[in-house]
Design a protein around this motif. Sequence first.
Motif, PDB file in Angstrom:
ATOM      1  N   LEU A 289       0.829  -1.206   0.000  1.00  0.00           N
ATOM      2  CA  LEU A 289       0.000   0.000   0.000  1.00  0.00           C
ATOM      3  C   LEU A 289       0.863   1.255   0.000  1.00  0.00           C
ATOM      4  CD1 LEU A 289      -2.640  -0.946   2.726  1.00  0.00           C
ATOM      5  CD2 LEU A 289      -2.983  -0.951   0.251  1.00  0.00           C
ATOM      6  N   LYS A 290       0.304   2.291  -0.584  1.00  0.00           N
ATOM      7  CA  LYS A 290       0.946   3.608  -0.502  1.00  0.00           C
ATOM      8  C   LYS A 290       0.020   4.525   0.278  1.00  0.00           C
ATOM      9  CE  LYS A 290       2.790   7.476  -3.061  1.00  0.00           C
ATOM     10  NZ  LYS A 290       3.916   7.621  -2.114  1.00  0.00           N
ATOM     11  N   ARG A 291       0.591   5.167   1.297  1.00  0.00           N
ATOM     12  CA  ARG A 291      -0.247   6.102   2.052  1.00  0.00           C
ATOM     13  C   ARG A 291      -0.331   7.402   1.266  1.00  0.00           C
ATOM     14  NH1 ARG A 291       1.414   5.629   7.403  1.00  0.00           N
ATOM     15  NH2 ARG A 291       3.186   6.928   6.933  1.00  0.00           N
ATOM     16  N   LEU A 292      -1.544   7.772   0.906  1.00  0.00           N
ATOM     17  CA  LEU A 292      -1.719   8.977   0.098  1.00  0.00           C
ATOM     18  C   LEU A 292      -1.799  10.215   0.976  1.00  0.00           C
ATOM     19  CD1 LEU A 292      -4.342   7.608  -2.444  1.00  0.00           C
ATOM     20  CD2 LEU A 292      -1.910   7.904  -2.826  1.00  0.00           C
ATOM     21  N   LEU A 293      -2.490  10.093   2.088  1.00  0.00           N
ATOM     22  CA  LEU A 293      -2.538  11.238   3.000  1.00  0.00           C
ATOM     23  C   LEU A 293      -2.989  10.822   4.385  1.00  0.00           C
ATOM     24  CD1 LEU A 293      -5.738  12.281   3.477  1.00  0.00           C
ATOM     25  CD2 LEU A 293      -5.444  13.011   1.149  1.00  0.00           C
ATOM     26  N   LEU A 294      -2.685  11.709   5.320  1.00  0.00           N
ATOM     27  CA  LEU A 294      -3.178  11.587   6.694  1.00  0.00           C
ATOM     28  C   LEU A 294      -4.057  12.805   6.945  1.00  0.00           C
ATOM     29  CD1 LEU A 294      -0.178  10.608   8.993  1.00  0.00           C
ATOM     30  CD2 LEU A 294      -2.315   9.394   8.792  1.00  0.00           C
ATOM     31  N   ALA A 295      -5.176  12.626   7.592  1.00  0.00           N
ATOM     32  CA  ALA A 295      -6.057  13.769   7.845  1.00  0.00           C
ATOM     33  C   ALA A 295      -6.714  13.616   9.208  1.00  0.00           C
ATOM     34  CB  ALA A 295      -7.122  13.845   6.762  1.00  0.00           C
ATOM     35  N   ASN A 296      -7.166  14.720   9.733  1.00  0.00           N
ATOM     36  CA  ASN A 296      -7.945  14.693  10.975  1.00  0.00           C
ATOM     37  C   ASN A 296      -9.423  14.793  10.632  1.00  0.00           C
ATOM     38  OD1 ASN A 296      -5.981  14.531  13.058  1.00  0.00           O
ATOM     39  ND2 ASN A 296      -5.365  16.628  12.585  1.00  0.00           N
ATOM     40  N   LEU A 297     -10.176  13.784  10.992  1.00  0.00           N
ATOM     41  CA  LEU A 297     -11.620  13.803  10.748  1.00  0.00           C
ATOM     42  C   LEU A 297     -12.342  13.636  12.074  1.00  0.00           C
ATOM     43  CD1 LEU A 297     -12.135  11.501   7.613  1.00  0.00           C
ATOM     44  CD2 LEU A 297     -11.755  13.949   7.683  1.00  0.00           C
ATOM     45  N   ASP A 298     -13.293  14.493  12.286  1.00  0.00           N
ATOM     46  CA  ASP A 298     -14.083  14.358  13.507  1.00  0.00           C
ATOM     47  C   ASP A 298     -14.926  13.089  13.418  1.00  0.00           C
ATOM     48  OD1 ASP A 298     -13.093  16.754  14.293  1.00  0.00           O
ATOM     49  OD2 ASP A 298     -14.777  17.919  13.517  1.00  0.00           O
ATOM     50  N   PRO A 299     -15.160  12.457  14.549  1.00  0.00           N
ATOM     51  CA  PRO A 299     -16.054  11.286  14.502  1.00  0.00           C
ATOM     52  C   PRO A 299     -17.408  11.661  13.909  1.00  0.00           C
ATOM     53  CG  PRO A 299     -14.901  11.335  16.568  1.00  0.00           C
ATOM     54  CD  PRO A 299     -14.583  12.623  15.881  1.00  0.00           C
ATOM     55  N   GLY A 300     -17.933  10.756  13.131  1.00  0.00           N
ATOM     56  CA  GLY A 300     -19.207  11.029  12.464  1.00  0.00           C
ATOM     57  C   GLY A 300     -19.138  10.571  11.014  1.00  0.00           C
ATOM     58  N   PRO A 301     -20.166  10.847  10.225  1.00  0.00           N
ATOM     59  CA  PRO A 301     -20.167  10.365   8.842  1.00  0.00           C
ATOM     60  C   PRO A 301     -19.223  11.180   7.937  1.00  0.00           C
ATOM     61  CG  PRO A 301     -22.165  11.593   9.303  1.00  0.00           C
ATOM     62  CD  PRO A 301     -21.410  11.525  10.588  1.00  0.00           C
ATOM     63  N   HIS A 302     -18.545  10.470   7.034  1.00  0.00           N
ATOM     64  CA  HIS A 302     -17.629  11.128   6.088  1.00  0.00           C
ATOM     65  C   HIS A 302     -17.667  10.402   4.748  1.00  0.00           C
ATOM     66  CE1 HIS A 302     -15.760  13.830   8.956  1.00  0.00           C
ATOM     67  NE2 HIS A 302     -15.856  12.836   9.831  1.00  0.00           N
ATOM     68  N   ARG A 303     -17.126  11.099   3.777  1.00  0.00           N
ATOM     69  CA  ARG A 303     -17.080  10.519   2.437  1.00  0.00           C
ATOM     70  C   ARG A 303     -15.682  10.764   1.878  1.00  0.00           C
ATOM     71  NH1 ARG A 303     -17.910  12.242  -2.899  1.00  0.00           N
ATOM     72  NH2 ARG A 303     -19.187  10.857  -4.171  1.00  0.00           N
ATOM     73  N   VAL A 304     -15.047   9.709   1.366  1.00  0.00           N
ATOM     74  CA  VAL A 304     -13.733   9.859   0.740  1.00  0.00           C
ATOM     75  C   VAL A 304     -13.853   9.430  -0.717  1.00  0.00           C
ATOM     76  CG1 VAL A 304     -11.297   9.165   0.773  1.00  0.00           C
ATOM     77  CG2 VAL A 304     -12.554   9.356   2.911  1.00  0.00           C
ATOM     78  N   HIS A 305     -13.379  10.286  -1.600  1.00  0.00           N
ATOM     79  CA  HIS A 305     -13.466   9.992  -3.028  1.00  0.00           C
ATOM     80  C   HIS A 305     -12.050   9.895  -3.592  1.00  0.00           C
ATOM     81  CE1 HIS A 305     -13.613  11.344  -7.289  1.00  0.00           C
ATOM     82  NE2 HIS A 305     -14.584  10.452  -7.316  1.00  0.00           N
ATOM     83  N   LEU A 306     -11.792   8.841  -4.360  1.00  0.00           N
ATOM     84  CA  LEU A 306     -10.459   8.667  -4.962  1.00  0.00           C
ATOM     85  C   LEU A 306     -10.591   8.590  -6.472  1.00  0.00           C
ATOM     86  CD1 LEU A 306      -7.328   7.875  -4.441  1.00  0.00           C
ATOM     87  CD2 LEU A 306      -8.119   5.620  -5.058  1.00  0.00           C
ATOM     88  N   ARG A 307      -9.760   9.346  -7.147  1.00  0.00           N
ATOM     89  CA  ARG A 307      -9.678   9.266  -8.615  1.00  0.00           C
ATOM     90  C   ARG A 307      -8.233   8.901  -8.927  1.00  0.00           C
ATOM     91  NH1 ARG A 307     -11.965  11.722 -13.399  1.00  0.00           N
ATOM     92  NH2 ARG A 307     -10.300  12.225 -14.851  1.00  0.00           N
ATOM     93  N   MET A 308      -8.071   7.789  -9.632  1.00  0.00           N
ATOM     94  CA  MET A 308      -6.736   7.287  -9.897  1.00  0.00           C
ATOM     95  C   MET A 308      -6.460   7.244 -11.402  1.00  0.00           C
ATOM     96  SD  MET A 308      -5.506   3.475  -9.456  1.00  0.00           S
ATOM     97  CE  MET A 308      -5.930   3.326 -11.166  1.00  0.00           C
ATOM     98  N   THR A 309      -5.325   7.734 -11.805  1.00  0.00           N
ATOM     99  CA  THR A 309      -4.956   7.712 -13.223  1.00  0.00           C
ATOM    100  C   THR A 309      -3.725   6.833 -13.391  1.00  0.00           C
ATOM    101  OG1 THR A 309      -5.637  10.015 -13.274  1.00  0.00           O
ATOM    102  CG2 THR A 309      -4.490   9.201 -15.220  1.00  0.00           C
ATOM    103  N   GLY A 310      -3.713   6.062 -14.462  1.00  0.00           N
ATOM    104  CA  GLY A 310      -2.554   5.196 -14.709  1.00  0.00           C
ATOM    105  C   GLY A 310      -2.576   4.672 -16.125  1.00  0.00           C
TER     106      GLY A 310
END
Lengths: 199, 650
Positions: free
Chosen positions: A112-133
Amino acid sequence: MNRPARWALLAPTLLCWCTAFAQHAAPTEPELLKRDQVAEQLRLETLRFNAAAQAVEDEVRYPRLTRTAVYLGVELDDLLVSEASVQIDERPVVTVKIEETQALALQRSEGLKRLLLANLDPGPHRVHLRMTGQYASAKEGAEPVVMEHAVEFEKLPKTTSVVFRARWTKPGGQAERSAFIRTGGSRRGLDAQVLREQP
Amino acid sequence: MMNFRSTAPWLAPLLVCTWAAPALAQTVSGVPPQLPYSDSERAVQTERDGPVLIESTNSPGFYKAGSDQDVRVQTAKALMAEKRYLSAAIELNGAAGRTPIDDMPRDFQWLMGDAYLGFSILEARQLYRLAGVGRNDSMQYVRSQMLVADQDFRRGRYDSALRTLNTLRDSLPEDELNAWKYQVTRVLLAKGQYGDAIEMLKALSEVDDGGRHDPFVQYNLGLALINDGRALEGRDTLDRVGRMTARTEEEYAIRDRANLVLGWNFLQNEQGGTAKATLQRIRAEGPSSSRALLGLGWAELQPRGDRQIRTSTLDDETDPYNTMMSLGGVLRPGYIEDGVFRRSGFAIYSRAKMGEDEEESLQRALAAWTQLMGRDPMDPAVQEASLAIPYTLDRIGAHTQALEYYEKAIDLLELNRQRQRAAQQSIESGVMLNTLVLRDANDESSRDWELRDLPDVPETYYLQSLLASHRFQEGLKHYRDLRLLSRTVTGWKDRLDGVLELYRRNIREPVAPELLFAAATLDRKPPRTKIVLRLKADPDLAPPGRYQRPPDFAEGATVKLTPAALPAQFNGSYEQAMRLREEATVLERQLELAVAEQTLVLNDIAKNALAEQQLTIEKYLVEARFALARLYDRKRKSPAPAAESNDEAR
């Protein structure tokens, strides 16, 4: 510190080394071993220092309660990733360029490659990834391969990892159980997992 | 520092959490103690060209720390595939956390051993031993030990390498036997134990690879035999390598190398005829060609000597040498007289006093050496040839041209002397080492790092063979790693300052107690579910030990709580950052010193190697000047240039 003062400070140590230099022309094996051991100890200490400092920095900048890491993995044997863009909720998109050596390493190791670290408050969240190759077998000038995937999850007050993987997936986004046996309708795409460490 | 003024004694364990990340976590109001995940799972396609799946997780997956599923372990694997061993080791350290390595899974220990190998053989050896307990016959254990032995060998610790390899002897899987033997012979050859090495190399050379023997094994065997005093057998083996049909660039190189070693060995034994035939097999363009041309010239001036006696019949002779690619083809009879001399600006001389055979030999030697004149003047073979040419011209009787070529040789040697002085300055000022490692300065490959090519500066040319040696390369790796580590520590000083500043500024709101409670109880099975604990904010409470009034317990309370002991020394992130900041200063100084030591060690080796070459150049210059003076002197005493001019006009 000015130069003479610095050398005055280092003089006792250098004096010891000078003795070692005199013997350097043909160091015996025990001497080599001793010298290596001292150097290795220093390397080891530095390595442990690096690990400890990294842990403290992570702990402070990304406390466990809010720490969220986004990872990317590639399980398709001929896909070389060149770029990945991550968007968390409505935050600005973070784009990570991936060099060819990294893409090859990612694909070969199935790590795996770590793309980022972030601080998210507990609760609902959405993460979207767009990958090009691009596929290694693609012809010159072929359109780049783009894959996108989004995941919604409930952030708990613990370190959370969102792992995206490019792999053969069944319709609906679930991963195939085996990279070799594929059911009908399976396609190359991204799937996502939300993980945390077992208590 | 602390934002929480007080808390109830029974919340003391939670204080630890609060202090550990004081006021840095973000406040989230209204978060219930338990955070249920959504049960729904849906896949939604968007209107974009590639459908975007939006997945909702109903529950997170779990991984065990240090297991193959651990995201940090998987990150470390990718980093190791990228040869970023330092980052991988840091990642694995993070994954282990405070758990002792002994308690981590075996695969984790293997992986950590691999990551540590470049930085500390001792630590890696320990990790491998730990992982290999009860499995010392496994392929993984054998390979790990061979890696350790290889590192020892490269660092010149031959006894240690041999000890490690010997411990594997009885538990060696069949597949690894040849690799093991090859490694053992390398160590034995380095230690000078040729007899033992020969036995093993002979066994290895019997390994059949589609009807041909490994030329590298054969080459090593040939050298070992010659060094062991079994010259006839050794030459025969090298001859076999020198006659093989090469298929790859590596095989061409080893074939040339075998012929070069063999040719010069014949030269040393005054077997000029055999030396010539051997050296002619070498490719006209290649790393061995300059030394071969030099040797070919000397071979022409030597007695032919006895014919080489072969101890075995060579049934694989296909004679691939009579092509324009080999020196034998370039210097073939008929081509020399018409081509080489004219292209070099020489006339063919005839001297009555000289026998025909000798004259012909001199002309052939001249033909070989003139090939070298267009090559790099920093090449020792070119330097030697620059002296050999006027010597031969003088012998033939072309004194005027000999004079001219001695002057050219002096110019060439002077140029080399200047460059060597520049090289020495470059070494002493540390520029050379810096230039060598500059390109890959941040490369973390450590044990796998190697000098791919040399920067275009004089010192690297003069020290080519030294720079290619294990001894220097390992020293260079060490120097690189220390610089890299030093830079990372320096970088950490700023980063830790940033961390401390973040604490001091204290910009974040304190964490809501509800959130801390939720985090603390998230994975805990409540022992008594019927007991309901409620938290309330009490502004009148004081820090533990300074209570002004007794706790206001409701009458009839049955739960008795005792205050937890205060920690004697708190070790939160702030305290750790402070300690690490101090540690960084000490470590930085130690690394600076270690880099300085390593610089001196490497410069010392380089200067010694350069001094040897400087001595050779000085010797050549004295010879050239003496010969020049002798020629001028002779010219002054017998001024009869007219006869020579007539001679030359042929």
